[in-house]
Design a protein around this motif. Sequence first.
Motif: not given
Length: 269
Positions: A40, A64, A75, A87, A116
């Motif tokens: 992360n 991301v 994610c 995100v 995140c």
Amino acid sequence: MINYDELKKKYERLGIEVPKREMIKTPEQIEGIREAGRINSLVLDEVAKYIKPGISTQDIDDIVARKTKELGAICAPLNYEGFPKSVCTSVNDAVCHGIPNEKQILRDGDIINVDCTTIYNGYYGDASRMFLIGNVSKEAQDLVRVTKEALELAVKEIKPYSRLRDIGFIIEGYCKRHGYSVVHEVGGHGCGVDFHEDPFIYHYGKKNTGMVLFPGMTFTIEPMVNMGKRGIFLDSSNDWTIYTDDGSLSAQWEYHLLMTEDGLEILSK
Ligand code: MF3
Ligand code: CO
Ligand code: CO
């Protein structure tokens, strides 16, 4: 590893709330969560490389999504309770849960929180950072710095067998002494095997109250600090994004933490 049953007996005799057994992670779970936290942070490092005036919050979403995939991870925000992006990007008076959008361009003087959360091998890592876009006012820089100092003070002071509400006592006290206010309605959370686990981590509270914190607990501390009053409202157009009521700037930093026998270890920041 702690002797849970013995500690439970000891603290219950004192009339102190004890964490549920499942809040204490096994060594194997801790290894998995540590790895997810590391991944992360790498995603946030990637954002740090490219964030600058002129890019959109959608560009941050793309960075991301790409980096997370490259690292073999997922994610967590995407489709989480209907969240539409990968995100959270919260600009200026947005307190949290900002939704990336190609029309939202970062301008000189903006402050932004990028939050995140990564799933790796089934484990979760969760952290957020503030970024200063171009030349930011001294007032905004101070808010961002003090918010981080408040979080880091709590990380330094909180030890195994500290009480849960000491976290918020330290954070809100520090922020108030600098003339800021702390958002009460949104807090940190247990995190690791799931995205949002118990306990709720308050960023305000009374000293020496609340649950006792045992080694093996993994949770976030993520204070949202407003330059003006602490009041907030929910954007009814998306049911996600929270803004300051008075339009003042808001800052947030989030660390993912493990309680060890010695104190808090940072798993992701
Ligand atoms: N990452 C946020 C937190 O720190 C939660 C975001 S939920 C989402 O708890 F759905 F908006 F992504
Ligand atoms: Co987060
Ligand atoms: Co969090």
